[in-house]
Design a protein around this motif. Structure first.
Motif, mmCIF file in Angstrom:
data_model
loop_
_atom_site.group_PDB
_atom_site.id
_atom_site.type_symbol
_atom_site.label_atom_id
_atom_site.label_comp_id
_atom_site.label_asym_id
_atom_site.label_seq_id
_atom_site.Cartn_x
_atom_site.Cartn_y
_atom_site.Cartn_z
ATOM 1 N N LYS A 52 -0.285 -26.101 -13.835
ATOM 2 C CA LYS A 52 0.824 -25.746 -12.947
ATOM 3 C C LYS A 52 1.662 -24.609 -13.501
ATOM 4 C CE LYS A 52 1.655 -30.060 -10.457
ATOM 5 N NZ LYS A 52 1.275 -31.221 -11.282
ATOM 6 N N VAL A 53 1.944 -24.659 -14.810
ATOM 7 C CA VAL A 53 2.743 -23.598 -15.434
ATOM 8 C C VAL A 53 2.071 -22.254 -15.184
ATOM 9 C CG1 VAL A 53 3.686 -22.768 -17.605
ATOM 10 C CG2 VAL A 53 3.425 -25.219 -17.223
ATOM 11 N N ASP A 54 0.780 -22.219 -15.437
ATOM 12 C CA ASP A 54 0.014 -20.994 -15.262
ATOM 13 C C ASP A 54 0.045 -20.552 -13.801
ATOM 14 O OD1 ASP A 54 -1.673 -18.964 -16.215
ATOM 15 O OD2 ASP A 54 -3.394 -19.992 -15.351
ATOM 16 N N TRP A 55 -0.115 -21.524 -12.904
ATOM 17 C CA TRP A 55 -0.154 -21.192 -11.474
ATOM 18 C C TRP A 55 1.139 -20.504 -11.061
ATOM 19 C CZ3 TRP A 55 2.261 -22.152 -6.798
ATOM 20 C CH2 TRP A 55 1.499 -21.869 -5.664
ATOM 21 N N ILE A 56 2.270 -21.081 -11.472
ATOM 22 C CA ILE A 56 3.557 -20.509 -11.077
ATOM 23 C C ILE A 56 3.717 -19.102 -11.647
ATOM 24 C CG2 ILE A 56 6.054 -20.711 -11.358
ATOM 25 C CD1 ILE A 56 5.607 -23.783 -11.292
ATOM 26 N N ILE A 57 3.414 -18.948 -12.933
ATOM 27 C CA ILE A 57 3.583 -17.635 -13.554
ATOM 28 C C ILE A 57 2.641 -16.606 -12.920
ATOM 29 C CG2 ILE A 57 3.355 -16.359 -15.725
ATOM 30 C CD1 ILE A 57 4.421 -18.865 -17.126
ATOM 31 N N MET A 58 1.428 -17.043 -12.596
ATOM 32 C CA MET A 58 0.497 -16.107 -11.976
ATOM 33 C C MET A 58 0.951 -15.690 -10.579
ATOM 34 S SD MET A 58 -1.260 -15.451 -14.382
ATOM 35 C CE MET A 58 -2.383 -14.237 -13.777
ATOM 36 N N ARG A 59 1.573 -16.620 -9.838
ATOM 37 C CA ARG A 59 2.079 -16.239 -8.511
ATOM 38 C C ARG A 59 3.200 -15.218 -8.653
ATOM 39 N NH1 ARG A 59 -1.641 -18.742 -7.662
ATOM 40 N NH2 ARG A 59 -2.437 -16.643 -7.708
ATOM 41 N N ILE A 60 4.064 -15.412 -9.669
ATOM 42 C CA ILE A 60 5.146 -14.448 -9.882
ATOM 43 C C ILE A 60 4.541 -13.074 -10.187
ATOM 44 C CG2 ILE A 60 7.099 -13.837 -11.348
ATOM 45 C CD1 ILE A 60 7.518 -16.831 -11.811
ATOM 46 N N ILE A 61 3.521 -13.075 -11.041
ATOM 47 C CA ILE A 61 2.890 -11.804 -11.400
ATOM 48 C C ILE A 61 2.233 -11.169 -10.182
ATOM 49 C CG2 ILE A 61 0.913 -10.865 -12.664
ATOM 50 C CD1 ILE A 61 1.804 -12.402 -15.040
ATOM 51 N N GLU A 62 1.667 -12.021 -9.316
ATOM 52 C CA GLU A 62 1.044 -11.496 -8.095
ATOM 53 C C GLU A 62 2.077 -10.765 -7.246
ATOM 54 O OE1 GLU A 62 -2.099 -13.975 -6.493
ATOM 55 O OE2 GLU A 62 -1.080 -13.783 -4.564
ATOM 56 N N VAL A 63 3.269 -11.361 -7.152
ATOM 57 C CA VAL A 63 4.334 -10.710 -6.394
ATOM 58 C C VAL A 63 4.637 -9.342 -7.000
ATOM 59 C CG1 VAL A 63 6.793 -10.819 -5.854
ATOM 60 C CG2 VAL A 63 5.358 -12.831 -5.546
ATOM 61 N N PHE A 64 4.694 -9.300 -8.350
ATOM 62 C CA PHE A 64 4.996 -8.032 -8.999
ATOM 63 C C PHE A 64 3.882 -7.008 -8.803
ATOM 64 C CE2 PHE A 64 8.336 -10.267 -11.108
ATOM 65 C CZ PHE A 64 9.266 -9.278 -11.350
ATOM 66 N N SER A 65 2.637 -7.497 -8.644
ATOM 67 C CA SER A 65 1.547 -6.539 -8.556
ATOM 68 C C SER A 65 1.419 -5.930 -7.170
ATOM 69 C CB SER A 65 0.227 -7.198 -8.969
ATOM 70 O OG SER A 65 -0.167 -8.115 -7.982
ATOM 71 N N VAL A 66 1.967 -6.582 -6.146
ATOM 72 C CA VAL A 66 1.829 -5.994 -4.815
ATOM 73 C C VAL A 66 3.059 -5.208 -4.390
ATOM 74 C CG1 VAL A 66 0.108 -7.606 -3.952
ATOM 75 C CG2 VAL A 66 2.523 -8.138 -3.676
ATOM 76 N N VAL A 67 4.155 -5.362 -5.135
ATOM 77 C CA VAL A 67 5.328 -4.546 -4.823
ATOM 78 C C VAL A 67 5.301 -3.335 -5.741
ATOM 79 C CG1 VAL A 67 7.823 -4.473 -4.770
ATOM 80 C CG2 VAL A 67 6.636 -6.574 -4.223
ATOM 81 N N PRO A 68 5.257 -2.131 -5.150
ATOM 82 C CA PRO A 68 5.244 -0.954 -6.016
ATOM 83 C C PRO A 68 6.512 -0.935 -6.867
ATOM 84 C CG PRO A 68 4.811 -0.370 -3.727
ATOM 85 C CD PRO A 68 5.210 -1.798 -3.737
ATOM 86 N N PRO A 69 6.378 -0.834 -8.188
ATOM 87 C CA PRO A 69 7.542 -0.919 -9.070
ATOM 88 C C PRO A 69 8.618 0.084 -8.709
ATOM 89 C CG PRO A 69 5.521 -0.453 -10.305
ATOM 90 C CD PRO A 69 5.127 -0.702 -8.903
ATOM 91 N N LEU A 70 8.200 1.285 -8.322
ATOM 92 C CA LEU A 70 9.189 2.319 -8.073
ATOM 93 C C LEU A 70 10.095 1.940 -6.909
ATOM 94 C CD1 LEU A 70 9.918 5.279 -8.951
ATOM 95 C CD2 LEU A 70 9.029 5.812 -6.705
ATOM 96 N N ILE A 71 9.488 1.422 -5.833
ATOM 97 C CA ILE A 71 10.285 1.092 -4.658
ATOM 98 C C ILE A 71 11.216 -0.069 -4.968
ATOM 99 C CG2 ILE A 71 10.160 0.298 -2.280
ATOM 100 C CD1 ILE A 71 7.548 1.804 -2.038
ATOM 101 N N ALA A 72 10.680 -1.080 -5.662
ATOM 102 C CA ALA A 72 11.527 -2.198 -6.035
ATOM 103 C C ALA A 72 12.632 -1.732 -6.969
ATOM 104 C CB ALA A 72 10.691 -3.272 -6.704
ATOM 105 N N ALA A 73 12.280 -0.802 -7.875
ATOM 106 C CA ALA A 73 13.282 -0.290 -8.793
ATOM 107 C C ALA A 73 14.367 0.469 -8.046
ATOM 108 C CB ALA A 73 12.628 0.611 -9.841
ATOM 109 N N LEU A 74 13.961 1.185 -6.997
ATOM 110 C CA LEU A 74 14.950 1.899 -6.176
ATOM 111 C C LEU A 74 15.960 0.913 -5.607
ATOM 112 C CD1 LEU A 74 12.894 4.453 -4.054
ATOM 113 C CD2 LEU A 74 14.823 4.934 -5.544
ATOM 114 N N LEU A 75 15.420 -0.188 -5.082
ATOM 115 C CA LEU A 75 16.262 -1.209 -4.485
ATOM 116 C C LEU A 75 17.216 -1.797 -5.524
ATOM 117 C CD1 LEU A 75 16.202 -2.306 -1.596
ATOM 118 C CD2 LEU A 75 14.796 -4.177 -2.412
ATOM 119 N N LEU A 76 16.642 -2.126 -6.701
ATOM 120 C CA LEU A 76 17.447 -2.718 -7.768
ATOM 121 C C LEU A 76 18.479 -1.733 -8.285
ATOM 122 C CD1 LEU A 76 14.837 -4.716 -9.843
ATOM 123 C CD2 LEU A 76 16.822 -5.614 -8.632
ATOM 124 N N ALA A 77 18.038 -0.460 -8.412
ATOM 125 C CA ALA A 77 18.961 0.541 -8.922
ATOM 126 C C ALA A 77 20.138 0.703 -7.977
ATOM 127 C CB ALA A 77 18.241 1.867 -9.115
#
Lengths: 318, 289, 311
Positions: free
Chosen positions: B116-141
């Motif tokens: 389960k621990v792995d499953w949750i962490i992998m889902r989080i990583i999946e979210v990070f892999s489909v959101v382009p970092p730059l666009i998300a960073a723009l939003l966060l910035a």
């Protein structure tokens, strides 16, 4: 006899119910690695556990050490049930039993020096001062036939036999009474193999160890083991004192294992016949109900019977 | 007899491999020089990055006195670029530290416990892999309003994924190994095993993940600053300077060229050095070449 | 196989909703609203009226569900920046230049990269090999706006061969397409080289050589086929990746494409546009990876999808 380690009706079933669709459809792919196995190791004796690769013998070893979850059954150490103990409660039994693995290279942490590896048991159990630890480490090294020049070396600088000696030294550091040796010699060449077996024999005499020795070759066990348990496809099929197994094998699988031992006398050599599963399934020994009695039975007519004094075999009884 | 035997730790061999890799060696030396320049910026520059000392000569081309010329506000471009290295490297380094701090424990936990621990962490990583970092960073910035520490934080948030995956893979490969089982058989707790065996054995992926996170963070910072949501003036950032350079490039090419080259070279040598380090550490520290 | 597909689709749905919630919260957490112009603040009553008109006076979760309900029916709302059209119309219009430039970049860059990688692998340790690896490292590490800047400085400022910016005549497309092509070219050069070298070292190639097959036949009949799998799988994600690349390339070359809207929608708090762009990119990436995995499985007879030990 005093049983120091006992497995009672132990099974290991691998099932896959992890992902969602499996869960919804309740469809499980089960794999039975160990099926209702019982055997016991007597005090200061060597029990040989033999079987082909994939027969579940290493799985049994790992379950006996509580390194793998047990699906069903119970495990006793010195007549204490350790099946459901948590890690903390288990810790004091850890001192009693240790394990040596087949792959000597991966048995030793590549980032640690030999002395660090050998004193690890003391660090985990918070025993002795630093100086004492180092002294004991050198003692242990000498006991397994190495010397103190090894202390600062790394595992990759040692040969396979030397690494296996280090593994044994570490396993014996806590002075356990039970040693599980999971094919410790299978990866070594013949000469080194003999040395390691002699070492284990010497240590057994010296320290009064009880050894569960796992192997896939019967001839290795001949000089070493007091009793032999034969496993086939996750089940125990025959169990007897060593001489009995060699003199009077009953189960077809045991026979085929004996057959596989190379003969010294050339005139006895013949073309090897390899026995397949079908042959074994259809040649299960059959006994008359009047001659033998069931020790245990699980199907309607197949079960474990005692055919001779302390000689048990899985057979069909009519 | 005793000292005759030379003791060579696995790292010795890794260092030897690194030195024999020419590209990595050259970029390592260059990177070291850039780091030195950034650290001793006040010693090698004549003016600070915001002193408008040369307003009379605004936009002057490179000369003996001003190697990289002067910018539109009368500041020495060389000073600004050296101080820009400070900003860029600090952000790269700090973000890489953040990445390791987040990625290492998560990777170790997910690799060791699986399930389960792995499953949750992998889902989080999946979210990070489909959101382009730059666009998300723009939003966060936009949310945290640019600034030095916000950029480090944002780059860390996106840098940990790689570290986590590297550590996870290593831990998964090692946790089935017999020395882990031996340690557990000796009565070691899972935490002991993770800290004493698994993390030291993951040191090479950790180093690799760390070094590879640096150029990614520098690129993210430059990108955000280029778009005007990163480092805010007067603090100099190469991305910001490149954006400014666009307006001047046809007539005052030095405004565009030097910050571009500075960024390109720094990112390039950091990446090459990281790759060389990975190759050197990759044979899983067996001490064999 | 079907079980695997269902699993992946469920996971995509999960990711989609997770990201939509995350983005929605982040978006609204950014201080200020879409109708707070700094230069000429609206009167309170006018602002209240306009907020009501766009439904921004309702609680956040109501706004979220309303918006997502629309999305499920392909109604992505109306952008505040240009209220005359729907979000879909705006994206459809702005995407054309991005798609033409980015698409041709990938379509041109990928084959060149493959060719370079192939030559580099065959003539290992030759000058071509070194040049290829230099180009591919450069393309992979240096940000795309740096490449764009260097291209402009070289070809427009100093050589004065090509126009630096604008949109319309094909001559103006050359530089942006080159900038777009850099990443696929670099990626493919590197992938191809290592894939081919990998295959060349496999025992079966030695067997083929022992059989006396010519190097040419080994390469074209066996090696390339066996190396192609990783190359196919990176294609789609890379294609979608040009959408992010457009932010920089279009800013550098002043192309009126989709890129600028990523930044302006966030700056102007253009909630419907912002949300739509992010959701579309996310979904496309999800499906790109999904399809890539499926193609990988189809091409590779050894992989059975649904196997536990995939990673």
């Amino acid at each position: 006899m005093n049983k120091v380690l006992e497995l009672k009706n132990v099974s290991k079933i691998y099932s896959e119910t992890k992902n969602i669709t499996n869960f919804l459809s309740k469809n499980e792919d089960n794999f039975v690695a160990v099926d209702n196995v019982s055997f016991s190791l007597e005090s200061k004796k060597v029990l040989g556990l033999v079987g082909e690769s994939g027969s579940g013998k290493s799985t049994c070893a790992l379950m006996a050490m509580k390194l793998l979850d047990i699906t069903e059954g119970e495990i006793f150490v010195n007549n204490n049930n350790i099946t459901n103990l948590n890690l903390q409660e288990l810790k004091k039994y850890r001192k009693e039993m240790q394990i040596v693995f087949q792959d000597s290279y991966s048995s030793l942490d590549p980032m640690m020096t030999i002395s660090k590896i050998i004193i690890e048991p003391f660090i985990i159990h918070k025993l002795h001062s630093t100086n004492e630890r180092n002294e004991i480490a050198i003692d242990l090294l000498e006991k397994v036939g190495l010397n103190k020049t090894y202390t600062n070396r790394y595992p990759h600088e040692l040969s396979g036999g030397e690494r296996q000696r280090v593994s044994i030294a570490r396993a014996l550091a806590l002075k356990p009474s039970i040693l599980v040796a999971d094919e410790p010699t299978s990866a070594l060449d013949v000469c080194v193999k003999a040395q390691v077996i002699n070492l284990l024999q010497d240590l057994q005499d010296e320290m009064g160890l009880s050894i569960l020795f796992i192997s896939h070759e019967l001839n290795v066990l001949r000089s070493l083991a007091d009793n032999i348990t034969v496993m086939y496809r996750g089940r125990v099929v025959e169990e007897a004192p060593t001489e009995q197994i060699f003199a009077n094998p009953i189960h077809p699988y045991t026979k085929s294992l004996l057959d596989a031992i190379p003969k010294l006398d050339p005139s006895l050599r013949k073309r090897r016949t390899f026995i397949d599963d079908n042959y074994i399934q259809s040649n299960i020994p059959i006994f008359n109900l009047n001659d033998v009695k069931f020790v245990s039975k699980d199907h309607s007519d197949i079960g474990f019977v005692e055919v001779d004094n302390n000689h048990f075999v899985e057979a069909k009884v009519t | 007899m005793e000292n005759q035997y030379k003791i060579r730790s696995p790292f010795f061999y890794a260092v030897m491999r690194l030195i024999s890799n020419r590209a990595a060696l050259v970029s390592g030396v260059l990177l070291f020089l850039i780091v030195l320049m950034a650290i001793f910026a006040p010693l090698i520059t004549t003016t600070s990055y915001e002193e408008q000392k040369f307003l009379m000569n605004s936009l002057a081309f490179p000369s003996q006195a001003h190697w990289f010329g002067i910018d539109d506000l009368g500041r020495d471009l060389f000073s600004r670029i050296i101080y820009g290295a400070r900003v860029s490297l600090t952000i790269g380094f700090a973000a890489a530290v953040c990445s390791v701090f987040i990625g290492l424990p998560l990777g170790a936990l997910s690799g060791f416990y699986g399930g389960k621990v792995d499953w949750i962490i992998m889902r989080i990583i999946e979210v990070f892999s489909v959101v382009p970092p730059l666009i998300a960073a723009l939003l966060l910035a936009a949310l945290v309003d640019g600034g030095f520490f916000s950029i480090i934080f944002i780059a860390g948030i996106f840098g940990w994924v790689q570290v986590c995956l590297l550590v996870r893979a290593q831990v998964m490969a090692f946790k089935e190994k017999e020395f882990i089982r031996s340690s557990l058989a000796l009565g070691a707790s899972p935490m002991y095993v993770i800290f004493v065996h698994l993390i030291p054995n993951s040191i090479s992926p950790i180093i690799v993940g760390f070094v590879q996170a640096i150029p990614l963070a520098m690129m993210l910072e430059a990108g955000l600053s280029f778009l005007g949501v990163g480092i805010q003036p007067p603090l100099p950032s190469w991305g910001q300077m490149i954006n400014l350079g666009i307006n001047f490039m046809f007539f005052y090419w030095h405004m565009a060229l030097f910050p571009t080259l500075a960024l390109a070279i720094t990112v390039l040598v950091t990446t090459l050095f990281g790759d060389g380090l990975r190759d050197a550490l990759d044979p899983t520290l067996k001490g064999k070449s | 196989m079907i079980r695997y597909i269902i699993n992946r689709l469920l996971s995509i749905v999960f990711t989609f909703f997770f990201i939509s919630i995350l983005v929605f919260i982040l978006m609204h957490a950014i201080p200020g609203g879409p109708f707070d112009p700094v230069d000429m603040p609206l009167s309170d009553s006018a602002k209240a009226k306009i907020l009501k008109q766009y439904g921004l006076d309702q609680p956040l979760y109501v706004q979220y569900f309303k918006y997502m309900w629309g999305v499920l029916q392909f109604d992505f709302g109306i952008p505040y920046q240009s209220p005359g059209e729907t979000v879909l119309e705006l994206i459809g219009r702005a995407w054309v230049p991005s798609l033409i430039l980015g698409g041709s970049g990938v379509l041109i860059g990928a084959p060149i990269g493959i060719a370079l990688g192939l030559i580099a692998a065959i003539k290992r340790n030759s000058i071509i090999d070194y040049i290829t690896s230099a180009i591919s490292t450069l393309g992979l590490t240096v940000p795309v706006f740096v490449i764009s800047m260097l291209l402009i400085l070289l070809f427009s400022v100093w050589l004065e061969w090509l126009p630096a910016s604008g949109w319309g005549e094909p001559k103006k497309w050359i530089l942006p397409i080159t900038a777009y092509a850099a990443i696929p070219m670099a990626t493919y050069a590197r992938y191809t080289r290592s894939a081919i070298l990998d295959t060349l070292n496999k025992p079966f190639v030695t067997v083929l050589r022992a059989k006396g097959l010519s190097e040419r036949k080994i390469l074209f009949r066996h090696v390339i086929k066996n190396s192609a799998i990783p190359l196919v799988t990176v294609f789609l994600p890379m294609f979608i990746g040009t959408a992010t690349g457009s932010i920089f390339v279009e800013a550098m070359f002043r192309v009126p494409g989709l890129g600028a809207y990523f930044v302006s929608s966030i700056e102007n708090k253009d909630y419907p546009l912002e949300m739509s762009l992010l959701l579309m990119i996310t979904v496309m990436f999800c499906f790109a990876y999904f399809i890539a995995d499926l193609i990988y499985a189809l091409l590779n007879p050894r992989i059975r999808l649904g196997d536990k030990k995939k990673q």
